[in-house]
Design a protein around this motif. Structure first.
Motif, PDB file in Angstrom:
ATOM      1  N   PHE A 187     -32.855   7.178 -92.473  1.00  0.00           N
ATOM      2  CA  PHE A 187     -33.997   7.260 -91.562  1.00  0.00           C
ATOM      3  C   PHE A 187     -33.694   6.674 -90.190  1.00  0.00           C
ATOM      4  O   PHE A 187     -33.872   7.325 -89.164  1.00  0.00           O
ATOM      5  N   ALA A 188     -33.238   5.431 -90.148  1.00  0.00           N
ATOM      6  CA  ALA A 188     -33.063   4.742 -88.862  1.00  0.00           C
ATOM      7  C   ALA A 188     -32.041   5.443 -87.983  1.00  0.00           C
ATOM      8  O   ALA A 188     -32.294   5.694 -86.802  1.00  0.00           O
ATOM      9  N   GLU A 189     -30.903   5.781 -88.534  1.00  0.00           N
ATOM     10  CA  GLU A 189     -29.873   6.418 -87.706  1.00  0.00           C
ATOM     11  C   GLU A 189     -30.276   7.836 -87.302  1.00  0.00           C
ATOM     12  O   GLU A 189     -29.982   8.281 -86.192  1.00  0.00           O
ATOM     13  N   MET A 214     -33.439   8.893 -86.767  1.00  0.00           N
ATOM     14  CA  MET A 214     -34.412   8.727 -85.684  1.00  0.00           C
ATOM     15  C   MET A 214     -33.734   8.240 -84.408  1.00  0.00           C
ATOM     16  O   MET A 214     -34.087   8.673 -83.310  1.00  0.00           O
ATOM     17  N   ASN A 215     -32.749   7.349 -84.540  1.00  0.00           N
ATOM     18  CA  ASN A 215     -32.032   6.873 -83.358  1.00  0.00           C
ATOM     19  C   ASN A 215     -31.316   8.013 -82.644  1.00  0.00           C
ATOM     20  O   ASN A 215     -31.257   8.033 -81.414  1.00  0.00           O
TER      21      ASN A 215
END
Length: 130
Positions: A67-69, A71-72
């Motif tokens: 998720f984080a990467e 979205m980044n």
């Protein structure tokens, strides 16, 4: 105001993707551009994405980066496009037509805010808590 970039993170979400994109594009009183970030999907998502948005509005990651990467990667694209606001959505988010207008109005009332989030409801109307 420059348009809002809606970053929709997808991973094998073909069953939700069309509905999510349509809801993002149907926002009242807001100019929304949609960027679909595909997080290494192996289902029919890539074909569906090509039917929903242009290649310029697609970012394909070769593998699922989480998720984080994911979205980044979408946020990095947003920064390069110099948009005023970025709206982060998962493929299973189906915002009401006034959602973005209300979020933007809240941020404009208080310029010290860096982010806001709407109330999150499940399909059955129960509130989601994180």
């Amino acid at each position: 105001m420059r348009p809002v970039l809606a970053v929709i993170l997808n991973w094998n979400g073909a069953k939700y993707l069309r509905r999510c994109v349509e809801h993002a594009q149907a926002q009242a009183d807001a100019a929304v551009q949609v960027l679909v970030v595909d997080n290494g999907s192996t289902d029919d998502s890539l074909k569906l994405i090509a039917d929903l948005v242009s290649a310029d509005n697609t970012l394909r990651l070769e593998a699922n980066r989480g998720f984080a990467e994911g979205m980044n990667a979408g946020l990095h694209t947003a920064l390069s496009e110099s948009v005023d606001y970025v709206w982060l959505l998962n493929t299973d988010a189906f915002p009401r037509p006034d959602c973005l207008r209300r979020l933007l109005a809240r941020m404009m009332r208080d310029p010290s805010l860096m982010m806001v989030t709407p109330r999150l409801l499940s399909e059955d109307g129960t509130e989601q808590h994180a």
